[in-house]
Motif scaffolding. Structure first.
Motif, short mmCIF file in Angstrom:
data_model
loop_
_atom_site.label_atom_id
_atom_site.label_comp_id
_atom_site.label_asym_id
_atom_site.label_seq_id
_atom_site.Cartn_x
_atom_site.Cartn_y
_atom_site.Cartn_z
N TYR A 1 0.84 -1.21 0.00
CA TYR A 1 0.00 0.00 0.00
C TYR A 1 0.87 1.25 0.00
O TYR A 1 0.56 2.24 -0.69
N LEU A 2 1.95 1.20 0.78
CA LEU A 2 2.86 2.35 0.84
C LEU A 2 3.58 2.53 -0.49
O LEU A 2 3.73 3.66 -0.98
N ARG A 3 4.00 1.42 -1.11
CA ARG A 3 4.68 1.49 -2.41
C ARG A 3 3.76 2.08 -3.47
O ARG A 3 4.19 2.92 -4.27
N VAL A 4 2.52 1.65 -3.47
CA VAL A 4 1.56 2.17 -4.44
C VAL A 4 1.32 3.65 -4.21
O VAL A 4 1.23 4.45 -5.16
N PHE A 5 1.22 4.04 -2.94
CA PHE A 5 0.99 5.45 -2.61
C PHE A 5 2.11 6.33 -3.18
O PHE A 5 1.84 7.35 -3.82
N PHE A 6 3.35 5.90 -2.99
CA PHE A 6 4.48 6.69 -3.50
C PHE A 6 4.49 6.70 -5.02
O PHE A 6 4.84 7.72 -5.65
N ASP A 7 4.10 5.60 -5.65
CA ASP A 7 4.05 5.57 -7.11
C ASP A 7 2.95 6.50 -7.63
O ASP A 7 3.11 7.14 -8.68
N ILE A 8 1.83 6.57 -6.92
CA ILE A 8 0.76 7.48 -7.32
C ILE A 8 1.23 8.93 -7.21
O ILE A 8 1.01 9.74 -8.13
N ILE A 9 1.88 9.26 -6.10
CA ILE A 9 2.41 10.62 -5.91
C ILE A 9 3.40 10.95 -7.03
O ILE A 9 3.38 12.05 -7.61
N SER A 10 4.26 10.00 -7.37
CA SER A 10 5.25 10.21 -8.44
C SER A 10 4.56 10.43 -9.78
O SER A 10 4.94 11.34 -10.54
N ASP A 11 3.54 9.61 -10.09
CA ASP A 11 2.83 9.74 -11.37
C ASP A 11 2.15 11.09 -11.48
O ASP A 11 2.21 11.76 -12.53
N VAL A 12 1.46 11.49 -10.41
CA VAL A 12 0.75 12.77 -10.43
C VAL A 12 1.73 13.92 -10.56
O VAL A 12 1.51 14.87 -11.33
N SER A 13 2.84 13.86 -9.82
CA SER A 13 3.85 14.93 -9.88
C SER A 13 4.44 15.05 -11.28
O SER A 13 4.58 16.16 -11.82
N ASN A 14 4.78 13.91 -11.87
CA ASN A 14 5.35 13.93 -13.22
C ASN A 14 4.35 14.46 -14.23
O ASN A 14 4.72 15.19 -15.16
N TRP A 15 3.07 14.10 -14.06
CA TRP A 15 2.04 14.59 -14.97
C TRP A 15 1.91 16.11 -14.87
O TRP A 15 1.83 16.81 -15.89
N LEU A 16 1.91 16.63 -13.65
CA LEU A 16 1.78 18.07 -13.46
C LEU A 16 2.99 18.81 -14.04
O LEU A 16 2.84 19.85 -14.69
N ILE A 17 4.19 18.26 -13.82
CA ILE A 17 5.40 18.89 -14.36
C ILE A 17 5.35 18.89 -15.88
O ILE A 17 5.65 19.90 -16.52
N ASP A 18 4.95 17.77 -16.47
CA ASP A 18 4.86 17.69 -17.93
C ASP A 18 3.86 18.69 -18.49
O ASP A 18 4.09 19.31 -19.53
N ARG A 19 2.72 18.85 -17.80
CA ARG A 19 1.70 19.80 -18.25
C ARG A 19 2.22 21.24 -18.19
O ARG A 19 1.98 22.04 -19.10
N VAL A 20 2.93 21.57 -17.13
CA VAL A 20 3.48 22.93 -16.99
C VAL A 20 4.51 23.19 -18.09
O VAL A 20 4.50 24.24 -18.74
N ILE A 21 5.41 22.21 -18.31
CA ILE A 21 6.43 22.36 -19.35
C ILE A 21 5.77 22.52 -20.71
O ILE A 21 6.16 23.35 -21.53
N TYR A 22 4.74 21.70 -20.97
CA TYR A 22 4.04 21.77 -22.25
C TYR A 22 3.42 23.14 -22.44
O TYR A 22 3.53 23.74 -23.52
N LYS A 23 2.77 23.66 -21.41
CA LYS A 23 2.12 24.98 -21.51
C LYS A 23 3.14 26.08 -21.77
O LYS A 23 2.92 26.96 -22.61
#
Length: 394
Positions: free
Chosen positions: A325-347
C-alpha cells in the motif's frame, strides 16, 4: 499477392492491417511519394474483405509496394510476424495503417547503415485524423517538438532496467521495430533466441523488450522522423474516448489462451497499462531472461490503474498487500507529480512557440507529412544529423 519483388532494400516499411482500408489508402498515398529507390512498403493484410484495397493497389504504379493477404483469422502478433517475414530490408520500421514517415527518416537510416547503428528511436509528429473523438480537451490535429536537434547514444540495458522500475508503463526509449527502426540482424537474433520476433500478446512492447537484450549500438534523435497517427478505431483513438478497456475474453487481436497464461501479478484486464507489462514479462521469459522479472515494479502497474480506471479500483486493490500500500501510494504521488510537471512544461513551451501546432480539422495524413517534411528541410536537420553522427556516434 501483389507487387512482389525479391531485391533487398535498405529499409522496409511494414504495415500489418485489418479491416481499415480507408486509413491504409491514406497511409499508402503518403508513402508512395517517397520514391522506390531505397525503401520497400510491405502491407500484411488480414481483412475479411480486401477487395477495396486490392483495387486501389492495382492502380498504383509503384514497384516497391508489396501486398500480402491472409484470409485466416490471425492475432495482431501473428500478422506482424508475417509482415516481417515478407520484408527484405536491412532495416525494418513497423508503422500502423494510420501512420507515415518523413523523408528524413530514410536519410537517417542511410547514416545508420554507414555507422553500423542497430537501433534508432526518434521523436514523432502527432497527427489526429479528422474522425478522432476527444474525451475532454481537444488537442491540436498536428504537433511536433521544435527544440534543438540532439542525438544521444542509448544504453539499451539501462533503459530496460528503468522501465522495469516503472512497471513497463512506457515504451518510448526502448529499441524496437514499431514506431522506430531496427536492424534485421537484431530481429533475427531475437527470433533465434525466442522463436518469435514478437514474443508476447502486444507486438510493440514484446519486440522492444526482446530487442533490448541484444542491441548494442542504439541512438535517439529528437526530430519528428515518424508521423504517429491516431484514428477513431485505432488503439490510441479508442483509449482517448475510454473504449480501450475491458475483459480479455473476446479480444480479436490476441490469442484465445492469453488469459490462461496471464501473469498472476497483473490484473486480467484488456488495458494498455496491463497488456504492456504482460507482454514484457512474456518476452523476458521467451528470451531466457526470467531473472529480470524479479526486478519488476508491480506497484507502478497498480498505481497507474488506480489513477486511470475507477471502475476497476476494487479489483486492482486485491493485488496490493501489506507494505505494498505504501509502495503504491508513493508511485501514485510520483505519477501525479510527473504529470503536473509535464503539463506545466508543455504549456510554457506552447506559449513560447516551441511546439508547432496545426488546428485544421480537415488535415489529411498526406498534408501532415508535407508540413513535417517542409519543417525538417527548412531547418536543415539532415546536415545537422550528418555532422553530429560523424562527430559523436562513431
Amino acid at each position: 499477392d501483389l507487387g512482389v519483388c525479391v531485391m533487398e532494400y535498405l529499409l522496409s516499411i511494414i504495415i500489418p492491417t485489418k479491416n481499415r482500408s480507408n486509413y491504409l489508402k491514406g497511409c499508402l498515398d503518403s508513402l508512395i511519394k517517397l520514391g522506390d529507390k531505397d525503401i520497400e512498403i510491405v502491407v500484411q493484410d488480414n481483412s475479411d474483405d480486401n477487395s477495396q484495397i486490392v483495387d486501389y493497389i492495382k492502380n498504383i504504379d509503384h514497384k516497391n509496394l508489396k501486398y500480402y493477404h491472409c484470409k485466416d483469422q490471425l492475432t495482431q502478433t501473428e500478422n506482424s510476424e508475417l509482415a516481417v517475414s515478407n520484408a527484405t530490408g536491412k532495416y525494418i520500421c513497423y508503422i500502423g495503417d494510420d501512420d507515415s514517415i518523413s523523408n528524413m527518416l530514410i536519410e537517417a537510416v542511410k547514416l545508420m547503415n554507414r555507422y553500423e547503428i542497430e537501433a534508432l528511436n526518434c521523436n514523432m509528429a502527432t497527427f489526429y485524423w479528422p474522425d478522432i473523438v476527444f474525451n475532454g480537451t481537444k488537442l491540436p490535429f498536428l504537433s511536433f517538438d521544435k527544440t534543438k536537434l540532439k542525438i544521444e547514444k542509448i544504453n539499451s540495458k539501462e533503459i530496460l532496467y528503468r522501465y522495469l522500475r516503472n512497471g513497463f508503463q512506457s515504451i518510448r526509449f526502448l529499441p524496437r521495430t514499431y514506431h522506430a527502426v531496427i536492424a534485421r540482424s537484431i530481429l533475427d537474433k531475437v527470433k533465434l533466441k525466442s522463436g518469435k520476433i514478437f514474443p508476447g500478446p502486444s507486438p510493440d512492447m514484446a519486440n522492444a523488450v526482446a530487442c533490448s537484450l541484444v542491441v548494442h549500438n542504439h541512438i535517439y534523435i529528437n526530430a519528428p522522423l515518424i508521423i504517429s497517427g491516431a484514428s477513431y478505431s485505432s488503439a490510441c483513438g479508442m483509449g482517448m474516448r475510454g473504449a480501450h478497456k475491458g475483459s480479455l475474453k473476446g479480444v480479436a487481436q490476441i490469442a484465445n489462451d492469453v488469459e490462461e497464461k496471464w501473469n498472476k501479478n497483473i490484473p486480467k484486464l484488456w488495458l494498455g497499462n496491463t497488456i504492456w507489462p504482460e507482454s514484457a514479462v512474456k518476452a523476458l521469459e521467451a528470451m531466457g531472461a526470467g531473472d529480470f522479472i524479479e526486478k519488476m515494479n508491480w506497484y507502478a502497474v497498480y498505481a497507474r490503474m488506480l489513477l486511470k480506471y475507477g471502475e476497476y479500483r476494487s479489483y486492482t486493490m486485491q493485488f496490493i498487500h501489506g507494505i505494498g500500500y505504501l509502495r503504491v501510494f508513493f508511485d501514485i504521488i510520483s505519477d501525479v507529480s510527473n504529470w503536473l510537471i509535464d503539463r506545466v512544461i508543455y504549456k510554457i513551451r506552447f506559449l513560447r512557440g516551441s511546439w508547432y501546432v496545426n488546428y485544421q480539422e480537415n488535415l489529411s495524413l498526406q498534408e501532415a507529412c508535407e508540413i513535417t517534411n517542409k519543417y525538417l528541410e527548412e531547418t536543415g536537420f539532415y546536415a545537422e544529423i550528418m555532422e553530429i553522427m560523424a562527430r559523436k556516434v562513431r
